[in-house]
Design a protein around this motif. Structure first.
Motif, PDB file in Angstrom:
ATOM      1  N   ALA A 281      -4.863  24.973 -79.478  1.00  0.00           N
ATOM      2  CA  ALA A 281      -3.621  24.185 -79.556  1.00  0.00           C
ATOM      3  C   ALA A 281      -2.677  24.508 -78.403  1.00  0.00           C
ATOM      4  CB  ALA A 281      -2.941  24.448 -80.895  1.00  0.00           C
ATOM      5  N   ARG A 282      -2.556  25.803 -78.086  1.00  0.00           N
ATOM      6  CA  ARG A 282      -1.593  26.195 -77.049  1.00  0.00           C
ATOM      7  C   ARG A 282      -2.075  25.830 -75.651  1.00  0.00           C
ATOM      8  NH1 ARG A 282       2.353  29.291 -79.288  1.00  0.00           N
ATOM      9  NH2 ARG A 282       1.838  30.549 -81.126  1.00  0.00           N
ATOM     10  N   GLU A 283      -3.336  26.067 -75.374  1.00  0.00           N
ATOM     11  CA  GLU A 283      -3.833  25.927 -74.009  1.00  0.00           C
ATOM     12  C   GLU A 283      -4.553  24.607 -73.753  1.00  0.00           C
ATOM     13  OE1 GLU A 283      -5.994  29.365 -72.738  1.00  0.00           O
ATOM     14  OE2 GLU A 283      -4.675  30.742 -73.815  1.00  0.00           O
ATOM     15  N   ASP A 284      -5.076  23.983 -74.817  1.00  0.00           N
ATOM     16  CA  ASP A 284      -5.828  22.746 -74.620  1.00  0.00           C
ATOM     17  C   ASP A 284      -5.151  21.533 -75.242  1.00  0.00           C
ATOM     18  OD1 ASP A 284      -7.802  24.286 -73.381  1.00  0.00           O
ATOM     19  OD2 ASP A 284      -8.837  24.644 -75.282  1.00  0.00           O
ATOM     20  N   ALA A 285      -3.945  21.742 -75.794  1.00  0.00           N
ATOM     21  CA  ALA A 285      -3.194  20.635 -76.398  1.00  0.00           C
ATOM     22  C   ALA A 285      -4.013  19.873 -77.434  1.00  0.00           C
ATOM     23  CB  ALA A 285      -2.694  19.677 -75.309  1.00  0.00           C
ATOM     24  N   CYS A 286      -4.834  20.616 -78.163  1.00  0.00           N
ATOM     25  CA  CYS A 286      -5.667  20.053 -79.237  1.00  0.00           C
ATOM     26  C   CYS A 286      -6.608  18.971 -78.727  1.00  0.00           C
ATOM     27  CB  CYS A 286      -4.810  19.492 -80.371  1.00  0.00           C
ATOM     28  SG  CYS A 286      -3.861  20.740 -81.246  1.00  0.00           S
ATOM     29  N   HIS A 287      -7.087  19.111 -77.503  1.00  0.00           N
ATOM     30  CA  HIS A 287      -8.031  18.133 -76.965  1.00  0.00           C
ATOM     31  C   HIS A 287      -9.351  18.286 -77.708  1.00  0.00           C
ATOM     32  CE1 HIS A 287     -10.583  15.883 -74.251  1.00  0.00           C
ATOM     33  NE2 HIS A 287      -9.490  15.450 -73.611  1.00  0.00           N
TER      34      HIS A 287
ATOM     35  N   GLU B 186      -8.129  14.232 -84.206  1.00  0.00           N
ATOM     36  CA  GLU B 186      -8.158  13.048 -83.339  1.00  0.00           C
ATOM     37  C   GLU B 186      -7.858  11.786 -84.136  1.00  0.00           C
ATOM     38  OE1 GLU B 186     -11.124  11.085 -79.956  1.00  0.00           O
ATOM     39  OE2 GLU B 186     -11.945  12.353 -81.551  1.00  0.00           O
ATOM     40  N   LYS B 187      -8.427  11.691 -85.334  1.00  0.00           N
ATOM     41  CA  LYS B 187      -8.194  10.517 -86.177  1.00  0.00           C
ATOM     42  C   LYS B 187      -6.744  10.449 -86.629  1.00  0.00           C
ATOM     43  CE  LYS B 187      -9.850   8.279 -90.403  1.00  0.00           C
ATOM     44  NZ  LYS B 187     -10.809   8.376 -91.551  1.00  0.00           N
ATOM     45  N   GLN B 188      -6.168  11.605 -86.991  1.00  0.00           N
ATOM     46  CA  GLN B 188      -4.781  11.621 -87.436  1.00  0.00           C
ATOM     47  C   GLN B 188      -3.828  11.265 -86.305  1.00  0.00           C
ATOM     48  OE1 GLN B 188      -4.420  15.561 -89.057  1.00  0.00           O
ATOM     49  NE2 GLN B 188      -5.189  14.965 -91.097  1.00  0.00           N
ATOM     50  N   ALA B 189      -4.197  11.679 -85.084  1.00  0.00           N
ATOM     51  CA  ALA B 189      -3.347  11.336 -83.937  1.00  0.00           C
ATOM     52  C   ALA B 189      -3.272   9.825 -83.756  1.00  0.00           C
ATOM     53  CB  ALA B 189      -3.876  12.008 -82.676  1.00  0.00           C
ATOM     54  N   GLU B 190      -4.379   9.143 -84.015  1.00  0.00           N
ATOM     55  CA  GLU B 190      -4.388   7.687 -83.914  1.00  0.00           C
ATOM     56  C   GLU B 190      -3.490   7.050 -84.963  1.00  0.00           C
ATOM     57  OE1 GLU B 190      -8.442   6.717 -84.357  1.00  0.00           O
ATOM     58  OE2 GLU B 190      -9.079   7.473 -82.387  1.00  0.00           O
ATOM     59  N   GLU B 191      -3.251   7.739 -86.075  1.00  0.00           N
ATOM     60  CA  GLU B 191      -2.406   7.214 -87.156  1.00  0.00           C
ATOM     61  C   GLU B 191      -0.949   7.602 -86.989  1.00  0.00           C
ATOM     62  OE1 GLU B 191      -4.234   8.879 -90.544  1.00  0.00           O
ATOM     63  OE2 GLU B 191      -6.005   7.566 -90.487  1.00  0.00           O
ATOM     64  N   GLY B 192      -0.613   8.279 -85.873  1.00  0.00           N
ATOM     65  CA  GLY B 192       0.775   8.635 -85.613  1.00  0.00           C
ATOM     66  C   GLY B 192       1.151  10.031 -86.024  1.00  0.00           C
ATOM     67  N   ARG B 193       0.211  10.807 -86.430  1.00  0.00           N
ATOM     68  CA  ARG B 193       0.492  12.200 -86.830  1.00  0.00           C
ATOM     69  C   ARG B 193       0.240  13.116 -85.640  1.00  0.00           C
ATOM     70  NH1 ARG B 193      -2.038  15.154 -92.196  1.00  0.00           N
ATOM     71  NH2 ARG B 193      -1.807  17.329 -91.507  1.00  0.00           N
ATOM     72  N   ALA B 194       1.168  14.062 -85.408  1.00  0.00           N
ATOM     73  CA  ALA B 194       1.067  14.908 -84.215  1.00  0.00           C
ATOM     74  C   ALA B 194       1.238  16.371 -84.585  1.00  0.00           C
ATOM     75  CB  ALA B 194       2.120  14.507 -83.190  1.00  0.00           C
TER      76      ALA B 194
ATOM     77  N   ASP C 165       0.201  28.480 -89.891  1.00  0.00           N
ATOM     78  CA  ASP C 165      -0.959  28.277 -89.028  1.00  0.00           C
ATOM     79  C   ASP C 165      -0.763  27.058 -88.129  1.00  0.00           C
ATOM     80  OD1 ASP C 165      -2.141  30.440 -90.187  1.00  0.00           O
ATOM     81  OD2 ASP C 165      -3.448  29.292 -91.520  1.00  0.00           O
ATOM     82  N   ARG C 166      -0.215  25.988 -88.733  1.00  0.00           N
ATOM     83  CA  ARG C 166       0.006  24.773 -87.949  1.00  0.00           C
ATOM     84  C   ARG C 166       1.061  23.925 -88.634  1.00  0.00           C
ATOM     85  NH1 ARG C 166      -4.813  21.105 -87.867  1.00  0.00           N
ATOM     86  NH2 ARG C 166      -3.609  19.315 -88.588  1.00  0.00           N
ATOM     87  N   LEU C 167       1.847  23.224 -87.841  1.00  0.00           N
ATOM     88  CA  LEU C 167       2.860  22.339 -88.386  1.00  0.00           C
ATOM     89  C   LEU C 167       2.721  20.989 -87.700  1.00  0.00           C
ATOM     90  CD1 LEU C 167       5.127  22.791 -90.500  1.00  0.00           C
ATOM     91  CD2 LEU C 167       6.741  22.951 -88.618  1.00  0.00           C
ATOM     92  N   ASP C 168       2.542  19.949 -88.510  1.00  0.00           N
ATOM     93  CA  ASP C 168       2.407  18.583 -87.995  1.00  0.00           C
ATOM     94  C   ASP C 168       3.629  17.754 -88.374  1.00  0.00           C
ATOM     95  OD1 ASP C 168      -0.074  19.436 -87.241  1.00  0.00           O
ATOM     96  OD2 ASP C 168      -1.200  18.017 -88.463  1.00  0.00           O
ATOM     97  N   ARG C 169       3.848  16.700 -87.590  1.00  0.00           N
ATOM     98  CA  ARG C 169       4.906  15.748 -87.934  1.00  0.00           C
ATOM     99  C   ARG C 169       4.263  14.390 -88.155  1.00  0.00           C
ATOM    100  NH1 ARG C 169      10.206  16.198 -87.707  1.00  0.00           N
ATOM    101  NH2 ARG C 169      10.195  17.918 -86.191  1.00  0.00           N
ATOM    102  N   LEU C 170       4.613  13.807 -89.309  1.00  0.00           N
ATOM    103  CA  LEU C 170       4.100  12.488 -89.642  1.00  0.00           C
ATOM    104  C   LEU C 170       4.903  11.398 -88.930  1.00  0.00           C
ATOM    105  CD1 LEU C 170       3.507  12.951 -93.476  1.00  0.00           C
ATOM    106  CD2 LEU C 170       1.837  13.125 -91.629  1.00  0.00           C
TER     107      LEU C 170
END
Length: 992
Positions: A776-782, A823-831, A853-858
């Motif tokens: 997450a930090r170095e690859d931006a979740c690629h 990747e699928k969630q990113a397409e739905e607007g979740r980051a 561990d991780r925090l996402d924004r819908l």
């Protein structure tokens, strides 16, 4: 034809002390002449018998006495012990010297390894040495029984023998074909061959030139043809005599004749097991080979102060009769079934048995001049008894000795070889560095302090292999362990310098055995100094290494260093270190061989369980039972018959105690056949009654009496000691097991990880968190980069092999699932907005901190708190009960601005599990549900619920004064790190 002179054959019954009766009889016969005894020669079975007979002469003489020459026929240096009588210096054709035992073992190992290599079945040096030991024993049996090796080529194997035995016999033949050439090269012969030649020459010499003094062969049970020939000659000498130990002159003739020896069965080629296992079989075989009849044997005249009742001897003989003759038991009158003077004690465990025997020995000392001895083949039982006697300050010798492999000098050599072979893995390394002989003396304290520092930093999964791996582990320190690893790094170079030369030799691969042994010896000397070679065990280790190094060139050409430890253990296990004679003069511990011809007022026969006494016959890996029978070799069951004779002889003491444990260390034990036979014969007269007090004393000795369980711990420290900050991961511990929280956070007691630990669920979780954090930090979740991160972690040499072999497939599948899902969630607007961030808030009078561990924004701006799980996620029931609220508390911190730069309402709470569900690894669960289904909490109520339960817990234990009660809610407290500290087993589930 002249009538043959009556041979001088005698027997001393078991109910008479053999050594004392023998000494009294010889003094009566020859003691009146000034040098009558001194000119005599007494042939005995072993060196222990020599000592027993010497002591008996001292007791019988009451003063000074010139003893006859005592010669042990089992002495390896037989000719030196007997002097010119066996091997005159002017012999025209002297018997060649015997090959040294270590040299013979290594040459045979080389031949075995070469034969297996040619057969396409290569083995390492350790296995070759082990098989060479078995081969040497089989070869010795051929030599003792005077069976020509070429007989092997004449055997018709038939189709019924398995391929294994055909192959083993072929290999055996190949080795035997080459062995004579090796002996010819050395100008030596086998020790067993040399002994047979010496004895046969002596028998021939005495036919024409008998010795001037008397000759007495006493207590010899060896049935070898050469021994039988010599005894036959001694029996016919004018001043010769052969004295047997407990030969059954009163046994019914049909029973005696049933003993055999019989010819092999024409179909199976086997001798009946019920014959060779009889205690009189070997004596009858010896008498037959001598060419005499039992009717020619007389009872030896000469009393003994240890005489016991003869009626008991008849009962014992009946109990040990062949199976075909046990039917007469029902017809015996009660007087002939009574085992007067024999008691039996049956204990629960080996520990209790040892305690009971020690008590019996201690009780014997209460009577002045009373003697007692323990006879057992179980060396572990013998060591336990000696340790129990030590609690009363009684030093007792185990004359059978202890293996060098369990004594300090032996364990040091094995630990050093193990550590080097394992490339100084933490457990093996620390075992070596903490050995009591390492740096013994003035520098020991500082050495142990450094070792303990190293121990602390080697806890957990194994570092990379080798000394360099330890170096890297000390240098690559997490922030929380930096100071600890730095302290260990200061001391480590001292130990490393001592071990580096050995590591260099081991890393060079297969080498000559002498090179490996020399490196091992030099490193051991550097670690321990001269302390390693001191005392009986140290001298034995020194002699062993010197002998092995000197003969190493005769062994396998190249030895893999990894097999050195197993090779050493095989050889060291066979070295018995006998104590210096400083034990109590009235007590003794004997093995079965050492007990022959010994007696005492009380003889204790311990370990009467099947597989112990009698022991399980060791199989011969070279010759099948049928082949052994066809060659005329003794059956493997012959040892059972010898053990039965030892058992019957020991029961001839004035008083005897037999003991057994109902279970061994791992499982219930079966009583020995000897025990069951005595019990069946005695019936209602089975003498356990008088032994019951001994059994009760054993249990009472360590019995604390009434059990008074302790109270459930509930410490209540002062308010100033109660912490005013708490992590979200500790809230469940505080509520479910307040004592565990008290021990960790107030007493600051943290459990240590095991040394060289297998990868636990926590360790796997840490590894996964590290992968995902870097991603997450170095690859931006690629999505394309996560797979590479996981592979890099698994390829790291510090990763445990079990992780790499067993967990890698499921981890890679779960990693792929995470990448696809994000990747699928990113397409739905979740980051993904943050990972592994620590935050805190002041709440309910304390500071609450936590790391998500991780925090996402819908898409709607709300937050989703995510926790990665390598195990099972918590159940909705636990959440409803007020536990497993970690996600809710993290959401509370986020909502109240506890994480810098993050704001919003937490409405999503998810566990991303890497476990398996359906047909894939990886799935998402949540403790909340918008519709409240499955008894889950509503999303908008989760942080409120968490805040309520948190406030309640803080008010009770941190800002309040409630005691920290142990296991308050055990169903939600599965961890057990502090169970011993709280003495859980003493109060949990008990009622006052």
């Amino acid at each position: 034809m002249a009538e043959r002179a009556r041979p001088h054959l005698y027997t001393i019954p078991a109910h008479r002390a053999f050594a004392d009766s023998l000494a009294a009889g010889l003094i009566r016969r020859f003691g009146e002449q000034p040098l009558g005894l001194a000119r005599g020669l007494v042939l005995l079975p072993n060196n222990r018998a020599k000592r027993a007979v010497t002591d008996a002469f001292v007791r019988a003489s009451g003063g000074g006495l010139l003893l006859p020459r005592l010669v042990a026929l089992g002495d390896p240096a037989l000719d030196e012990a007997a002097g010119a009588a066996l091997d005159p210096a002017d012999e025209a054709d002297p018997v060649p010297p015997a090959v040294a035992p270590m040299q013979r073992r290594l040459i045979l190992a080389r031949l075995v390894a070469a034969a297996r290599e040619r057969a396409g079945q290569p083995i390492d040096a350790a296995e070759a040495v082990r098989l060479a030991g078995d081969l040497a024993r089989t070869l010795d049996q051929l030599l003792v029984e005077e069976v020509p090796p070429h007989r092997l080529r004449e055997i018709e194997l038939g189709e019924e023998l398995s391929t294994h035995w055909h192959r083993a016999l072929d290999l055996f033949g190949l080795v035997l074909d080459r062995w004579p050439a090796e002996l010819a090269r050395l100008g030596c012969i086998d020790l067993a061959d040399r002994r047979a030649r010496l004895l046969r020459r002596l028998a021939v010499r005495w036919k024409d030139a008998p010795p001037a003094g008397f000759v007495c062969a006493a207590g010899v049970t060896d049935t070898a043809p050469a021994v039988a020939a010599l005894l036959g000659r001694v029996a016919t000498l004018e001043r010769g005599m052969v004295v047997f130990a407990d030969l059954a002159t009163a046994m019914d003739e049909p029973e005696w004749q049933a003993l055999g020896p019989h010819a092999p069965d024409p179909v199976t080629g086997a001798i009946k097991r019920s014959i060779e296992t009889h205690p009189q079989f070997h004596l009858k075989l010896l008498l037959d080979r001598m060419g005499f009849n039992r009717a020619e044997v007389s009872v030896w005249r000469g009393g003994s102060e240890f005489d016991a009742t003869a009626a008991r001897g008849k009962a014992i003989a009946s109990a040990l009769a062949p199976a075909d003759f046990t039917g007469k038991w029902t017809e015996l009158p009660a007087a002939e079934r009574r085992l007067a003077g024999i008691e039996a004690a049956e204990l629960a465990t080996p520990g209790e048995e040892a305690q009971a025997i020690a008590l019996a020995l201690r009780q014997a000392l209460e009577t002045p001049e009373r003697t007692a001895a323990l006879v057992t083949p179980d060396r572990a039982l013998a060591r336990r008894v000696a340790a129990h006697c030590g609690r009363w300050g009684i030093d007792i010798d185990d004359t059978a000795g202890r293996p060098l492999s369990i004594l300090p000098s032996g364990t040091l050599l094995l630990a050093l070889a193990d550590a080097a072979a394992q490339r100084f893995a933490p457990l093996a390394l620390l075992t070596l560095l903490k050995h009591p002989l390492v740096r013994a003396g003035d520098g020991r304290r500082g050495w142990l302090e450094g070792t303990r520092k190293l121990d602390r930093v080697l806890r957990g999964p194994r570092p990379a292999a080798g000394l360099a791996g330890i170096d890297a582990h000390l240098a690559d320190a997490p922030k929380r362990e930096a100071a600890r690893r730095a302290a260990a790094a200061v001391w480590w170079p001292e130990a490393r310098a001592l071990l580096a030369p050995l590591e260099a030799v081991f890393e060079a691969g297969a080498q000559p055995l002498g090179t490996l042994v020399a490196a091992l010896r030099e490193t051991a000397q550097a670690l321990c100094g001269d302390m390693l070679w001191s005392g009986p065990a140290g001298r034995a280790a020194s002699d062993f290494l010197a002998d092995l190094e000197a003969r190493a060139d005769d062994g396998p050409v190249l030895v893999d260093p990894d097999s050195l430890a197993a090779l050493l253990r095989t050889l060291i296990d066979e070295i018995a270190v006998r104590p210096q004679q400083h034990g109590h003069p009235r007590l003794a511990i004997y093995g079965l061989i050492e007990a022959r011809l010994q007696t005492a007022d009380l003889m204790i026969l311990g370990g009467l369980n099947e597989g112990v006494w009698p022991g399980q016959p060791a199989p011969d890996p070279w010759l099948a039972p049928r082949i052994r029978a066809m060659l005329g070799l003794p059956g493997q069951e012959r040892a059972v018959g010898m053990a039965a004779h030892d058992f019957a002889s020991a029961l001839g003491a004035p008083n005897a105690l037999i003991t057994r444990a109902r279970r061994d260390a791992t499982q219930p034990a079966i009583a020995s056949g000897f025990w069951l036979r005595l019990q069946a014969l005695a019936g209602e007269t089975w003498a356990r009654g008088r032994a019951l007090p001994l059994e009760r004393w054993t249990r009472a000795l360590d019995d604390p009496g009434a059990h008074d369980p302790v109270d459930q711990p509930a410490p209540s420290p002062d308010a100033t000691l109660r912490p005013k900050q708490i992590a979200v991961t500790d809230v469940d511990r505080l509520k479910a097991d307040p004592f565990a929280f008290y021990a960790r956070q107030i007493l600051r007691l943290a459990p240590l990880d095991p040394v060289d630990a297998d990868p636990s669920a926590a360790w796997r979780g840490t590894a996964v968190h590290a992968i995902l954090e870097e991603w997450a930090r170095e690859d931006a979740c690629h999505p394309d980069k996560l797979h590479d991160r996981a592979r890099a972690m698994l390829a790291d040499e510090r990763t445990h092999p079990m992780m790499r072999a067993l967990w890698q497939p499921r981890l890679m599948q779960a990693i792929d699932w995470i990448a696809r899902t994000i990747e699928k969630q990113a397409e739905e607007g979740r980051a993904v907005i943050a990972v592994e961030r620590k935050g805190s808030i002041d709440f309910a009078g304390v500071t609450l901190n936590g790391t998500f561990d991780r925090l996402d924004r819908l898409a709607d701006g709300s937050l989703v708190v995510i926790d990665y799980k390598t195990g099972m996620p918590p159940s909705p029931a636990a959440v409803r009960a007020g536990f497993s609220l970690q996600l809710g508390l993290l959401g509370l911190i986020a909502e109240r601005g506890g994480y810098e730069g993050i704001a919003g309402q937490a409405r999503g709470f998810e566990y991303w599990s890497l476990g398996k569900r359906a047909d894939q690894f990886g799935y998402v669960t949540s403790p909340v549900d918008p519709a409240g289904k499955y008894d889950k909490v509503l999303p908008e109520e989760f942080t409120t619920l968490a805040a309520h339960h948190f406030s309640e817990a803080v008010g009770r234990w941190l800002t309040g004064g409630e005691a920290f009660t142990a296991k308050l809610h055990p169903e939600f407290a599965p961890y057990s790190e502090y169970d011993q500290l709280m003495r859980r087993d003493e109060w949990y589930g008990r009622e006052r």
